[in-house]
Design a protein around this motif. Structure first.
Motif, PDB file in Angstrom:
ATOM      1  N   ALA A 116       0.827  -1.205   0.000  1.00 12.33           N
ATOM      2  CA  ALA A 116       0.000   0.000   0.000  1.00 12.33           C
ATOM      3  C   ALA A 116       0.863   1.257   0.000  1.00 12.33           C
ATOM      4  CB  ALA A 116      -0.935  -0.007   1.209  1.00 12.33           C
ATOM      5  N   SER A 117       1.930   1.261   0.789  1.00 15.53           N
ATOM      6  CA  SER A 117       2.803   2.442   0.852  1.00 15.53           C
ATOM      7  C   SER A 117       3.560   2.642  -0.455  1.00 15.53           C
ATOM      8  CB  SER A 117       3.791   2.303   2.020  1.00 15.53           C
ATOM      9  OG  SER A 117       4.601   1.146   1.853  1.00 15.53           O
ATOM     10  N   ARG A 120       1.151   3.961  -3.056  1.00 15.42           N
ATOM     11  CA  ARG A 120       0.820   5.365  -2.793  1.00 15.42           C
ATOM     12  C   ARG A 120       1.911   6.298  -3.305  1.00 15.42           C
ATOM     13  NH1 ARG A 120       0.226   8.807   2.496  1.00 15.42           N
ATOM     14  NH2 ARG A 120      -1.450  10.237   1.870  1.00 15.42           N
ATOM     15  N   SER A 121       3.151   5.813  -3.334  1.00 15.75           N
ATOM     16  CA  SER A 121       4.237   6.638  -3.848  1.00 15.75           C
ATOM     17  C   SER A 121       4.213   6.744  -5.365  1.00 15.75           C
ATOM     18  CB  SER A 121       5.592   6.068  -3.397  1.00 15.75           C
ATOM     19  OG  SER A 121       5.854   4.822  -4.030  1.00 15.75           O
ATOM     20  N   LYS A 130      -0.355  13.192  -2.590  1.00 17.97           N
ATOM     21  CA  LYS A 130      -0.504  11.747  -2.690  1.00 17.97           C
ATOM     22  C   LYS A 130      -1.969  11.336  -2.574  1.00 17.97           C
ATOM     23  CE  LYS A 130       4.036  10.484  -0.823  1.00 17.97           C
ATOM     24  NZ  LYS A 130       4.751   9.689   0.214  1.00 17.97           N
ATOM     25  N   PHE A 131      -2.266  10.180  -3.155  1.00 14.33           N
ATOM     26  CA  PHE A 131      -3.619   9.649  -3.059  1.00 14.33           C
ATOM     27  C   PHE A 131      -3.977   9.414  -1.587  1.00 14.33           C
ATOM     28  CE2 PHE A 131      -5.207   7.638  -7.251  1.00 14.33           C
ATOM     29  CZ  PHE A 131      -4.857   8.781  -7.947  1.00 14.33           C
ATOM     30  N   ASP A 132      -5.248   9.611  -1.277  1.00 17.62           N
ATOM     31  CA  ASP A 132      -5.747   9.338   0.064  1.00 17.62           C
ATOM     32  C   ASP A 132      -5.551   7.856   0.388  1.00 17.62           C
ATOM     33  OD1 ASP A 132      -7.566  10.418   2.363  1.00 17.62           O
ATOM     34  OD2 ASP A 132      -8.493   8.521   1.748  1.00 17.62           O
ATOM     35  N   PRO A 133      -5.145   7.532   1.627  1.00 15.07           N
ATOM     36  CA  PRO A 133      -4.922   6.116   1.972  1.00 15.07           C
ATOM     37  C   PRO A 133      -6.135   5.236   1.730  1.00 15.07           C
ATOM     38  CG  PRO A 133      -3.992   7.554   3.656  1.00 15.07           C
ATOM     39  CD  PRO A 133      -4.746   8.433   2.720  1.00 15.07           C
ATOM     40  N   THR A 135      -8.285   5.552  -0.681  1.00 16.11           N
ATOM     41  CA  THR A 135      -8.346   5.265  -2.117  1.00 16.11           C
ATOM     42  C   THR A 135      -7.353   4.165  -2.469  1.00 16.11           C
ATOM     43  OG1 THR A 135      -8.918   7.581  -2.539  1.00 16.11           O
ATOM     44  CG2 THR A 135      -8.217   6.273  -4.422  1.00 16.11           C
ATOM     45  N   ILE A 136      -6.161   4.224  -1.873  1.00 15.22           N
ATOM     46  CA  ILE A 136      -5.161   3.178  -2.112  1.00 15.22           C
ATOM     47  C   ILE A 136      -5.684   1.827  -1.636  1.00 15.22           C
ATOM     48  CG2 ILE A 136      -2.851   2.384  -1.504  1.00 15.22           C
ATOM     49  CD1 ILE A 136      -2.858   4.750  -3.404  1.00 15.22           C
ATOM     50  N   ASP A 220      -8.371  11.702  -6.681  1.00 14.44           N
ATOM     51  CA  ASP A 220      -8.398  10.453  -5.917  1.00 14.44           C
ATOM     52  C   ASP A 220      -9.672  10.309  -5.097  1.00 14.44           C
ATOM     53  OD1 ASP A 220      -7.529  12.595  -4.293  1.00 14.44           O
ATOM     54  OD2 ASP A 220      -6.642  11.218  -2.855  1.00 14.44           O
TER      55      ASP A 220
END
Length: 261
Positions: A116-117, A120-121, A130-133, A135-136, A220
């Motif tokens: 996930a991290s 997100r990068s 960065k995309f909202d967590p 959304t990831i 996002d």
């Protein structure tokens, strides 16, 4: 371009703009010119011979050339000559996949899968945020086919193309082209997707996804809002008898809510 030359974060729009068709040009070996020696005789050594006319001289040269070609072919079979010619051709360069380079750049541990991290990068909005967590997390849930909590390159490629489709929809409803969605644009998008909610509920939903408090929704969060709404709608239809209302037990409701998480 190497993987290190690519930025760690890139918007779908930037990726689409960066890709250029890979032109592969086959390099052919230079042509070898065979010079055929022509034997000439001095007119002084043959005083009685008539001068050779141009047409006769050309025929003699062609006969000599054919004789030399037959002699050369006897010592060098055609297959060997062809093999020597192909052996001099350099190999064609392998095509470059820019998307795989992006994948490799953000795959920091070299596992061949994105956490996930790491994912997100690789995904950012137009303003480089960065995309909202959430959304990831939603993207991984949609495309993680083996339940590993990560995405491999094949899954990442499908995810990227899926975001490209949402990008087209986002730009369609971004009427003022400021790379965000306003309340009116959000309401128009919901109606076009077949959802006819009251103005009060549309504002409530808009405020919920305006997580940055800017009075607008970024790309996002626009994706997150609409995919979440579609999933809830699909769950609702499982219990709907065509009346637009449902009766559901607490157990079924909790099952659907927990599944959506």
């Amino acid at each position: 371009m190497s993987g290190n030359d690519l930025p760690a974060m890139m918007t779908p729009a930037e990726y689409q703009a960066q890709i250029q068709p890979v032109r592969l040009q086959a390099m052919t070996p230079p042509h070898q010119v065979h010079r055929v020696p022509v034997r000439t005789q001095s007119l002084t050594t043959v005083p009685q011979q008539r001068p050779v006319q141009p047409q006769q001289q050309m025929q003699q040269q062609m006969q000599q050339h054919q004789h030399q070609q037959r002699h050369r072919s006897a010592h060098n079979p055609p297959s060997q000559a062809v093999n020597r010619q192909h052996s001099t051709m350099p190999p064609l360069p392998a095509p470059i996949d820019p998307l795989y380079q992006i994948f490799s750049t953000v795959d920091k541990d070299g596992s061949g899968r994105l956490s996930a991290s790491e994912l997100r990068s690789a995904l950012v909005n137009f303003d480089k945020t960065k995309f909202d967590p959430e959304t990831i997390k939603l993207m991984i849930k949609l495309f993680d086919s083996d339940g590993s909590g990560t995405v491999n390159y094949t899954e990442f490629k499908r995810l990227w193309n899926y975001l490209g489709e949402w990008l087209e929809r986002f730009q369609q409803f971004d009427l003022d082209h400021n790379t965000t969605i306003s309340l009116d644009e959000f309401s128009l998008a919901l109606q076009s997707f077949g959802f006819h909610f009251s103005p009060g509920f549309v504002r409530f939903m808009f405020n919920h996804y305006d997580k940055r408090g800017t009075g607008s929704i970024s790309f996002d969060l626009f994706v997150q809002a609409n995919i979440t709404l579609q999933r809830i709608h699909d769950a609702f239809r499982k219990y709907d008898r065509g009346q637009g209302t449902i009766q559901i037990s607490l157990e079924d409701l909790l099952t659907e809510v927990l599944y959506l998480k």
